[in-house]
Design a protein around this motif. Sequence first.
Motif: not given
Lengths: 349, 134, 390
Positions: C137-143
């Motif tokens: 979530q933090q380092w793929e989706s949010l990007m």
Amino acid sequence: MEVGIVSYGAYIPRFRITPIEIGRVWGQDGKAMAKGLYINSKSVPSPDEDVVTIAIAAARSMMRRVDIDPADIGALYVGSESHPYAVKPSGTVVAEAIEASPLISVADLEFACKAGTAGMQAVMGQVGSGMIRYGVAIGADTSQGAPGDALEYSASAGGAAFLIGSENIIARINSTLSYTTDTPDFWRREGQPYPSHGGRFTGEPAYFKHVGEAAKMMMERMGTSPADYNHVIFHQPNGKFPQRMAKMLGFTDEQLSRGLLPPMIGNTYSGAVPLGLASVLDTASPGDRILMVAYGSGAGSDAFDITVTDTIRHFNLAAAPTVASMLENTREIDYATYAKYRGKILMKG
Amino acid sequence: MPVARFWRDIPSRYNLYGSRCGSCGKIYFPTRHICPECRRSSIGRMESYRLSGKGKVYSYSVVHEAPPQLAVLKPYVVAIVEMDEGVRVTGQLVDVDAEKIDIGMRVEAVLRKIGDEGPSGVIHYGFKFAPVPD
Amino acid sequence: MMMREVAVIGIGITKFGELWDYSFRQIGIQAGLEAVYDANLSGSEIDAMYVGNMSSGRFIDQHHVGALIADYSGMASNHIPSTRIEAAGASGSLALHQGVMAVASGTHDIVVVGGAEKMTDVSEEASNFILNSAADQQWESLMGATFASLHAMIACRYIREGYATREQIAQVAVKNHLHGSLNPKAQFQKPIRLETVLRASMVAEPLTMFDCSPISDGAAAVVLCPMEMAHEYTDKPIKVLGIGQASDTLALYQRDDICTFPATKVAAQKAYEMAGLEPRDIDVVEVNDDYTISELLALEDLGFYQRGEAGKAVEFGETEIGGSLPVNTSGGLKARGNPIGATGVAQIVEIVTQLRGDAERRQVKEAEIGMAHNVGGTGSTVAVTILGVA
């Protein structure tokens, strides 16, 4: 103590829209508008850009061109009239992004289109007094004109950052002065999305009076005349006002041309004079003398007398994009895309 | 996303701070407290490490269907970027026309808005990648 | 090695698709009851329940679905233990493995394993957003990386490496829709053409809408018991021959090579070893085709094809019913549907159906050994199960 510019960086978003395209949508003669304003296209920020990202892009370019420890930066001011937050500073994000925090004085400034140069003056004072070693002044905007309003043909986006210090100066600031009165030619009330203006009142009693007086007072103070300057940079809400100002004061088109960007990018507000100065410095030679006069509605002008030093020979300009390179790498968009990018389309909540 | 969850990662989001294993030297992004290669011998020896921000496209996709928060950017490009330090990072590519992107293209980190918590919420800034000018 | 051999003695599955008339608890109970009837149980014999579910908390605002299903299946009055298992797309298989281990260890005798997901009680956008949380979530989706775009980046690289053509990848969807057309429980029951896949609206280049498994509601359930007791309940017990589970980095970008899922290799190796079998022994397989590209990775990582050979195998029809290795006879996640938590259990239901010889129009001839391969995230959790005719 000598105070001047140690480094600088500029940033102009990549997208452009033409007055012809804007006129097409609003049933106005865009071609005549372009000619009247001397604006052939204006820059448009991407939806993921704002004053903070533009200021950071400019500040990072500024840092790349010199080898200084960001911890030695004691103050950072971001001047803009389109800060993304009404309350919460843009400058803290910038300071963090260039790793100049936490031992630093940061504030956002607003004085219509001259908040960037006001920041330069504030930083100069602190460097000159020995309070800080280096300071950063940034002018940046992503200004909006109301759809269909004359301002929509010019209001654009961009910014430049200046590292002010007293060592390794590439351009010495010989003197600065400000000419300020209460003249309501242009304003935006709290909570309003678009600015209002006094139409033709923004000309003679506002722009021309303040810029002209500040320029004349500076030349008087320095004992100079227009012929003593290689370059002159006036606030540039469009291409025409600075041309007229130059003519009125006795400057030539040649002196004006290097720092005149509205024909390509429109009016970048707080970014306008800083970008003009960046453009001049990009190709300046040692000994070049520059007269720079910013203007902010409301109203006031900041004048600067600047001399380029020998140090500029060793300045690592190539470490970051020049203004010229950002004028070339562009992509034109239509009004629909522009409206989408600038949040002019009512979206589902 | 609560404010603190984003705020905590600001060094990684703004300046690509990851970790370097003090035992084997391998670099990771984002921060790790244990090196998957050295495990126990890496504990307490993971150092903060700032990536240069420069790298090349390892793989990419032009995204046409995305969450509503990213609707205004569609179509946008997402990529896995192989940094010069060897570690890979996922981020968007900006300021590039989709047809000009290719595996191996040189890019560098820029700072952009990566989202917000609605019109009255905080704005999240973080890295994306832009092509390196020729 | 398992302490006690375990058998599947009952199976149940709902129709997969947009089940507007049915709630989460209704589909969960429907599949469970069907499995219990199939195993000829009265219900009071059940010792424990395991429920695979990815995100009821976000899909229907309901956590604690172990207790919910126990309650509405009438088991709460018996106070049997009921446990919800989550591993994104692999939730169902992990629930199954927990049940298998509980029976194998002697802890429980009769165990019901269910998998359920109700995805259409939120908007499509919300549903896709929830699915993105199977990635980092933090380092793929949010990007900005959607779950589809992560698989699109795998496909981009896979095509660039020359492992398969775009058309071969798309052919997976054609094949699975053909299989789905033979499965009355499948969400999609119409064959499609290759051009349909290639020309469909783009989701994340190069993947189109038809490269992606759909948003589905559905539930599936199986009943397990010790092999030695299986004949008390059924004439056709199916034996669990091997299970394997493996993990990998949560984020795709952290892998050296994104054209393979190492966790699939490891999980498969464990399952093959436990079963004492090799890839060539498998007669029918259900793999995790959440995206068309995923099926090609699976076929190579499970050892059925060398790298770069799976695309050709699909193109030449080897993986169709009637081919040398029928893959996803149910229609797979692509055509049968992909109610996340139910998927792993639905795969077991299909393999059991095939091994019992009850698959009717889609029956694989002389199927004696089958495999199910189930993935959570982009290969971050993988579970492999091998079943055989007892």
